[in-house]
Design an enzyme around this catalytic site. Sequence first.
Site, PDB file in Angstrom:
ATOM      1  N   LYS A  74     -29.112  17.043  10.926  1.00 48.31           N
ATOM      2  CA  LYS A  74     -29.518  17.301   9.530  1.00 48.31           C
ATOM      3  C   LYS A  74     -31.001  16.934   9.426  1.00 48.31           C
ATOM      4  O   LYS A  74     -31.354  15.780   9.211  1.00 48.31           O
ATOM      5  CB  LYS A  74     -28.680  16.475   8.557  1.00 48.31           C
ATOM      6  CG  LYS A  74     -28.945  16.827   7.098  1.00 48.31           C
ATOM      7  CD  LYS A  74     -28.014  16.081   6.167  1.00 48.31           C
ATOM      8  CE  LYS A  74     -28.312  16.471   4.735  1.00 48.31           C
ATOM      9  NZ  LYS A  74     -29.682  16.149   4.309  1.00 48.31           N
ATOM     10  N   ASP A 111     -34.686  16.388   8.188  1.00 46.08           N
ATOM     11  CA  ASP A 111     -35.276  16.007   6.904  1.00 46.08           C
ATOM     12  C   ASP A 111     -36.534  16.839   6.683  1.00 46.08           C
ATOM     13  O   ASP A 111     -37.649  16.397   6.901  1.00 46.08           O
ATOM     14  CB  ASP A 111     -35.610  14.513   6.908  1.00 46.08           C
ATOM     15  CG  ASP A 111     -35.923  13.999   5.503  1.00 46.08           C
ATOM     16  OD1 ASP A 111     -35.640  14.721   4.532  1.00 46.08           O
ATOM     17  OD2 ASP A 111     -36.450  12.888   5.380  1.00 46.08           O
ATOM     18  N   TYR A 140     -30.666  27.361  11.604  1.00 48.49           N
ATOM     19  CA  TYR A 140     -29.324  26.781  11.600  1.00 48.49           C
ATOM     20  C   TYR A 140     -28.234  27.749  11.128  1.00 48.49           C
ATOM     21  O   TYR A 140     -27.052  27.414  11.154  1.00 48.49           O
ATOM     22  CB  TYR A 140     -29.267  25.488  10.776  1.00 48.49           C
ATOM     23  CG  TYR A 140     -29.626  25.620   9.312  1.00 48.49           C
ATOM     24  CD1 TYR A 140     -28.731  26.162   8.391  1.00 48.49           C
ATOM     25  CD2 TYR A 140     -30.840  25.151   8.827  1.00 48.49           C
ATOM     26  CE1 TYR A 140     -29.048  26.257   7.050  1.00 48.49           C
ATOM     27  CE2 TYR A 140     -31.173  25.243   7.490  1.00 48.49           C
ATOM     28  CZ  TYR A 140     -30.271  25.798   6.605  1.00 48.49           C
ATOM     29  OH  TYR A 140     -30.586  25.889   5.265  1.00 48.49           O
ATOM     30  N   LYS A 169     -24.222  11.347   6.216  1.00 46.50           N
ATOM     31  CA  LYS A 169     -25.503  10.700   5.957  1.00 46.50           C
ATOM     32  C   LYS A 169     -25.544   9.348   6.676  1.00 46.50           C
ATOM     33  O   LYS A 169     -24.616   8.538   6.569  1.00 46.50           O
ATOM     34  CB  LYS A 169     -25.716  10.495   4.446  1.00 46.50           C
ATOM     35  CG  LYS A 169     -25.632  11.768   3.613  1.00 46.50           C
ATOM     36  CD  LYS A 169     -26.636  12.803   4.031  1.00 46.50           C
ATOM     37  CE  LYS A 169     -28.043  12.465   3.624  1.00 46.50           C
ATOM     38  NZ  LYS A 169     -28.311  12.567   2.201  1.00 46.50           N
ATOM     39  N   CYS A 210     -30.820   1.026 -29.744  1.00 41.41           N
ATOM     40  CA  CYS A 210     -31.558   1.932 -28.868  1.00 41.41           C
ATOM     41  C   CYS A 210     -33.017   1.505 -28.792  1.00 41.41           C
ATOM     42  O   CYS A 210     -33.661   1.320 -29.829  1.00 41.41           O
ATOM     43  CB  CYS A 210     -31.461   3.367 -29.387  1.00 41.41           C
ATOM     44  SG  CYS A 210     -32.485   4.538 -28.468  1.00 41.41           S
ATOM     45  N   CYS A 235     -35.157   4.589 -30.664  1.00 46.43           N
ATOM     46  CA  CYS A 235     -35.026   4.916 -32.094  1.00 46.43           C
ATOM     47  C   CYS A 235     -34.496   3.761 -32.931  1.00 46.43           C
ATOM     48  O   CYS A 235     -34.507   3.838 -34.170  1.00 46.43           O
ATOM     49  CB  CYS A 235     -34.125   6.133 -32.266  1.00 46.43           C
ATOM     50  SG  CYS A 235     -32.377   5.815 -31.894  1.00 46.43           S
ATOM     51  N   CYS A 267     -32.158  10.955 -31.909  1.00 46.18           N
ATOM     52  CA  CYS A 267     -33.010  10.031 -31.159  1.00 46.18           C
ATOM     53  C   CYS A 267     -34.095  10.820 -30.427  1.00 46.18           C
ATOM     54  O   CYS A 267     -33.787  11.778 -29.709  1.00 46.18           O
ATOM     55  CB  CYS A 267     -32.167   9.256 -30.150  1.00 46.18           C
ATOM     56  SG  CYS A 267     -33.143   8.195 -29.060  1.00 46.18           S
TER      57      CYS A 267
END
Length: 671
Positions: free
Chosen positions: A119, A121, A226, A313, A407, A410, A430
């Site tokens: 894989k 990069d 690939y 991974k 929040c 807001c 918001c």
Amino acid sequence: MTNLTKEKAEKKVKALRKKIREHEYKYFVLDDPSISDAEFDQLMQKLIKLEEEFPELVTEDSPTQRVGGEVLDEFEKVEHSAAMLSLDNAFDAGDLRDFDQRVRKNLSGEDYQYVVEHKIDGLSAVMRYRDGSFELGATRGNGEVGEDITQNMKTIRSLPLKIEEQAEMELRGEIYLAKSEFQRLNEERLENEEAPFANPRNAAAGSVRQLDSKIAAQRSLSILIYDLISHSTREFETHLEVFSYLKELGFKVNWHQAAADIEAVIEICEHWQEERESLDFEIDGLVIKINNLSLREKLGSTARSPRWAIAYKFPAQQKTTQIKDIEISLGRTGALTPTAILEPVELAGSTVSRATLHNEDEIKRKDIRIGDTVLVQKAGDIIPEVVKVIKEERDGSEKEFKMPDQCPVCGGEVIRPEGEAVTRCTNISCPAQRKESILHFVSRDAMNIDGVGPALIEQLLENNLIEDYADLYFLKQSHLKDLDRMGEKSSQNVIEAVEASKDREFFRVLYALGIRHVGIGAARILAANFNSIEELQQASAEELEAIDEIGPVIAESIFGFFKERHNRDLLSRLKQAGIRLQKKESESTKFLEGLKFVFTGSLNNYSRSEVKDLVEKAGGRAVSSVSSKTDYLVTGDNPGSKYDKARELGIEILTEEEFKELIEEKNSSEN
């Protein structure tokens, strides 16, 4: 000047090109040069001089065309013939075994084997060849539409510009920059007092997106192939067979290894986890694919990823650093996400200064405090996150963090719904939510409104010119011209871009609405099952869940969206503004709905991408392998083994002329 006739010059040019291509293949594909760099340069100079003297002999696939050409103003958009899906991820042996169990269940007793690949990069790219010549190169983009980078890809010496195969082909590969070349490039940039590149992937991505291809030519990019997506005259049974064929044509294919079962796959993954640093290019894992192509067809795909492949991974790289502060960011759905502000640290090739803390439960579970020394990693080598606290480093000055009860943008009430880990702002007005919602609405995959970016949206909100994305359609040029960086021409361009977006495809409108959990793939599925917003709005959660690939979470989210009065008001104003909230007539013409077509042999009137487009626009599917679920096999000249298999299964077989008549007859009856 030479005394050659055009005929003699043409013979010399052809001979030189053949010799140069052979040496390029030995050097850039086999890594086994048979002449020195100086000797190679002499051959190239002879060719350049002959082409300068006889410019009519210059061809697009000549080795001299790799040096870079004219400077572009911008990249043209390219629609992919087949969507470039993402891969699901596996992070350990358990995930790989779970994947294998799903494959085994769906293949119900079929024998299968895997192919494992690096894989890389780098940057995914699509390549098209016609009549043996490299015709088009494009980036992945959003998976549906990429950018035309043909001129820059011509500078990649390991990519053949001419092959011995008179056919139409489409391939996929990964463009990358070797570690050694990355080091050389950065040393050169430092000498020139330029900022070094952060990592090889960024350098490769920046190189292929240079408008001046001469710059790309200086970067010594490489590519590994690939996959073969389509071929106009040949058919293949396995992925390994495809790789063997591509190598014969002179392509540099990705490293690959066959694996009889999932335990063999796990052994290969463990090996490369230890050996990844021995390569001269970055890999962040391995890709595991089913080898047999007809079994891939049987397994199919979800809205976002194939069921026949998975990415393993490698464990993330980790470093220690200190949390200087914790900030709250707001998303378009009102979610409050805590983010750690870090003492900058180099991690997996880039500088990391922020890391997600996910939610309140995660902070409490890991006992994360402001001032802590922590171990950070890039999850999947992409998103920085805090792994754990180094508690023995605490000196008592650390501060506990509490989620706000208001929040931070807001001042409105925030709640954490029962059963959910996420705290949300309840104020649908918001500013932070509104800004993120509008940014999503105008984004490229959604309404694709050029010129309406974060800075302009912020100004529009601050000046009370808009409250939500529907208000964009009621703006006038006079509202914009007094804003920063908004002169007469810029404001006119924005108004024109907004107006142009009113006729976007129905699935893009559905995605643009920002319904929680509805990504671009789910939006396509919804658009295939409903003709208008009104139809979708009337569907129950049970009806939605019954649709293939729409699960209970997405179904409830869609149903809840239309129950909300504010959302119904938004839709009403979009309709008032003239947004098309139903399929176009062309989108609704689905006379091949649900039918599967396979094409074999060489077609005379269509390219493979053209027949695929014709079938899919009419609601059908163009698939690569014959099975009992195939409805029609369309044959061109010299049909392959698919013809015999279709006859065995009793599948209806059409000649190319019969297929053409079917399409034309249906189109005329619809009109």
